[in-house]
Design an enzyme around this catalytic site. Sequence first.
Site, PDB file in Angstrom:
ATOM      1  N   PHE A  53       0.822  -1.222   0.000  1.00 19.42           N
ATOM      2  CA  PHE A  53       0.000   0.000   0.000  1.00 19.42           C
ATOM      3  C   PHE A  53       0.849   1.263   0.000  1.00 19.42           C
ATOM      4  CE2 PHE A  53      -4.095  -1.902   0.431  1.00 19.42           C
ATOM      5  CZ  PHE A  53      -3.862  -3.122   1.048  1.00 19.42           C
ATOM      6  N   ARG A  54       1.913   1.239   0.859  1.00 20.11           N
ATOM      7  CA  ARG A  54       2.584   2.531   1.124  1.00 20.11           C
ATOM      8  C   ARG A  54       3.992   2.655   0.575  1.00 20.11           C
ATOM      9  NH1 ARG A  54      -0.808   0.841   4.858  1.00 20.11           N
ATOM     10  NH2 ARG A  54      -2.518   2.242   5.425  1.00 20.11           N
ATOM     11  N   GLN A 121      -2.508  -9.129   8.046  1.00 20.73           N
ATOM     12  CA  GLN A 121      -3.375  -8.003   7.678  1.00 20.73           C
ATOM     13  C   GLN A 121      -3.811  -8.156   6.218  1.00 20.73           C
ATOM     14  OE1 GLN A 121      -1.634  -4.060   9.496  1.00 20.73           O
ATOM     15  NE2 GLN A 121       0.059  -5.490   9.206  1.00 20.73           N
ATOM     16  N   ASP A 124      -5.396 -11.624   0.796  1.00 16.33           N
ATOM     17  CA  ASP A 124      -5.183 -12.349  -0.469  1.00 16.33           C
ATOM     18  C   ASP A 124      -5.228 -13.870  -0.350  1.00 16.33           C
ATOM     19  OD1 ASP A 124      -1.715 -11.282  -0.188  1.00 16.33           O
ATOM     20  OD2 ASP A 124      -2.652 -13.079   0.636  1.00 16.33           O
ATOM     21  N   HIS A 139      -7.963  -8.497   8.647  1.00 17.62           N
ATOM     22  CA  HIS A 139      -8.719  -7.601   7.766  1.00 17.62           C
ATOM     23  C   HIS A 139      -9.609  -8.365   6.796  1.00 17.62           C
ATOM     24  CE1 HIS A 139      -5.516  -4.282   8.598  1.00 17.62           C
ATOM     25  NE2 HIS A 139      -6.362  -4.456   9.591  1.00 17.62           N
ATOM     26  N   CYS A 168     -27.320  -9.707  -5.115  1.00  9.66           N
ATOM     27  CA  CYS A 168     -27.730 -10.982  -4.518  1.00  9.66           C
ATOM     28  C   CYS A 168     -28.860 -11.624  -5.337  1.00  9.66           C
ATOM     29  CB  CYS A 168     -28.195 -10.703  -3.086  1.00  9.66           C
ATOM     30  SG  CYS A 168     -28.832 -12.141  -2.216  1.00  9.66           S
ATOM     31  N   CYS A 171     -32.106 -11.599  -2.635  1.00 14.72           N
ATOM     32  CA  CYS A 171     -32.875 -10.379  -2.259  1.00 14.72           C
ATOM     33  C   CYS A 171     -32.504  -9.158  -3.092  1.00 14.72           C
ATOM     34  CB  CYS A 171     -32.643 -10.070  -0.777  1.00 14.72           C
ATOM     35  SG  CYS A 171     -30.986  -9.418  -0.466  1.00 14.72           S
ATOM     36  N   THR A 209       5.376  -5.260   6.987  1.00 12.45           N
ATOM     37  CA  THR A 209       4.315  -4.328   7.364  1.00 12.45           C
ATOM     38  C   THR A 209       4.930  -3.033   7.866  1.00 12.45           C
ATOM     39  OG1 THR A 209       2.446  -3.919   8.869  1.00 12.45           O
ATOM     40  CG2 THR A 209       4.173  -5.404   9.673  1.00 12.45           C
ATOM     41  N   SER A 210       4.267  -1.920   7.524  1.00 15.07           N
ATOM     42  CA  SER A 210       4.775  -0.606   7.968  1.00 15.07           C
ATOM     43  C   SER A 210       4.360  -0.334   9.410  1.00 15.07           C
ATOM     44  CB  SER A 210       4.223   0.493   7.042  1.00 15.07           C
ATOM     45  OG  SER A 210       2.785   0.459   7.068  1.00 15.07           O
TER      46      SER A 210
HETATM   47  N1  APR Z   1      10.131  -7.834   2.064  1.00 12.85           N
HETATM   48  C1  APR Z   1      10.071  -7.147   3.241  1.00 12.85           C
HETATM   49  N2  APR Z   1       9.353  -6.009   3.395  1.00 12.85           N
HETATM   50  C2  APR Z   1       8.680  -5.564   2.314  1.00 12.85           C
HETATM   51  C3  APR Z   1       8.705  -6.217   1.059  1.00 12.85           C
HETATM   52  C4  APR Z   1       9.480  -7.399   0.960  1.00 12.85           C
HETATM   53  N3  APR Z   1       9.573  -8.094  -0.177  1.00 12.85           N
HETATM   54  N4  APR Z   1       7.932  -5.502   0.192  1.00 12.85           N
HETATM   55  C5  APR Z   1       7.455  -4.441   0.872  1.00 12.85           C
HETATM   56  N5  APR Z   1       7.909  -4.473   2.136  1.00 12.85           N
HETATM   57  C6  APR Z   1       7.575  -3.570   3.241  1.00 12.85           C
HETATM   58  C7  APR Z   1       7.492  -2.116   2.844  1.00 12.85           C
HETATM   59  O1  APR Z   1       8.754  -1.494   3.030  1.00 12.85           O
HETATM   60  C8  APR Z   1       6.448  -1.572   3.821  1.00 12.85           C
HETATM   61  O2  APR Z   1       7.054  -1.047   4.997  1.00 12.85           O
HETATM   62  O3  APR Z   1       6.286  -3.929   3.655  1.00 12.85           O
HETATM   63  C9  APR Z   1       5.631  -2.798   4.210  1.00 12.85           C
HETATM   64  C10 APR Z   1       4.215  -2.743   3.679  1.00 12.85           C
HETATM   65  O4  APR Z   1       3.564  -1.692   4.355  1.00 12.85           O
HETATM   66  P1  APR Z   1       2.122  -1.199   3.841  1.00 12.85           P
HETATM   67  O5  APR Z   1       2.173  -1.010   2.385  1.00 12.85           O
HETATM   68  O6  APR Z   1       1.736  -0.067   4.740  1.00 12.85           O
HETATM   69  O7  APR Z   1       1.173  -2.442   4.123  1.00 12.85           O
HETATM   70  P2  APR Z   1       0.606  -2.919   5.513  1.00 12.85           P
HETATM   71  O8  APR Z   1       1.539  -2.617   6.637  1.00 12.85           O
HETATM   72  O9  APR Z   1       0.181  -4.326   5.360  1.00 12.85           O
HETATM   73  O10 APR Z   1      -0.705  -1.992   5.656  1.00 12.85           O
HETATM   74  C11 APR Z   1      -1.547  -2.287   6.747  1.00 12.85           C
HETATM   75  O11 APR Z   1      -3.181  -0.785   5.844  1.00 12.85           O
HETATM   76  O12 APR Z   1      -4.534   0.116   4.221  1.00 12.85           O
HETATM   77  C12 APR Z   1      -4.458  -0.825   5.215  1.00 12.85           C
HETATM   78  O13 APR Z   1      -5.808  -2.698   5.230  1.00 12.85           O
HETATM   79  C13 APR Z   1      -4.648  -2.200   4.673  1.00 12.85           C
HETATM   80  O14 APR Z   1      -3.841  -4.231   5.671  1.00 12.85           O
HETATM   81  C14 APR Z   1      -3.439  -2.957   5.195  1.00 12.85           C
HETATM   82  C15 APR Z   1      -2.964  -2.083   6.325  1.00 12.85           C
END
Ligand code: APR
Length: 257
Positions: A53-54, A121, A124, A139, A168, A171, A209-210
Amino acid sequence: MRELGEVEKQTYTAGGMCVDGKIDVLRGWIAASDNIVFFGGAGVSTESGIPDFRSVDGLYNQQWDYPPETILSRTFFDRNPEEYYRFHHAKLVVDGVKPNRAHLRLAGLEREGKLKAVITQNIDGLHQAAGSKNVLELHGSILRAYCTKCRAPYPAERMNHCEGVPHCDVCGGIVRPDIVLYEEPLDQRVMERALDYIQNAEVLIIGGTSLGVYPAAGLIHYYRGSKLALVNLSETPYDRYADLVIHEKIGEVFSQV
Ligand code: APR
């Protein structure tokens, strides 16, 4: 509960140790434990071809008529289901994706009786596709759908490959994905189970994850052990509280532990 800031810096996270040395430490923790919990995010699936996402090329940095965080909200879904499904079909449905080395290794660690749970989170379904059985989807999942009016369940196909907005058969209500949209609460039962696993984990591995979205990110506070590994390409607000930080591709790291 781990009070952030109380954790003294371990030698592992002190500067200087190379990635290989850190992977050796992680390998040792995994080899010695049968109570490991994994908590992950979108970065676990990027090596399967699903954008996170980020990151710079992530979903939230691509041009849409509305910010994706707006499109993925309950208010927006209720008011603009057509635009929601345009985004859903273009960006959330990624056909032909396969689990990668990280998903597969985690499933293997569960089979070996070392990993107790995957808490994700992601929506998929790739952890289950890799063979993981105990997966807590904070999620929800894009592989499940239901009617917003009568809650009749529908297979993902009905929603992920339809023209426009699916309705649906029973309904006529709008069919939606079984995912947690912004403004919606997480499933309390799933959160409580996740909390319990993390509170009792010997080794907690957080990856891809961020750690910027709550309440999911808040789970880290409940870890009480001294083997918290953070495997993430970029820095997170929790790096300094981890006992081991590896800024490397998670598939790369998991192929070596
Ligand atoms: N290996 C390790 N880290 C990775 C890789 C990889 N191959 N690819 C990306 N990353 C890191 C990125 O640097 C980033 O810090 O994974 C992190 C992904 O962060 P986000 O894009 O913020 O995703 P996430 O933390 O899952 O977001 C949490 O936000 O919008 C909501 O519901 C959505 O579940 C999501 C939640």
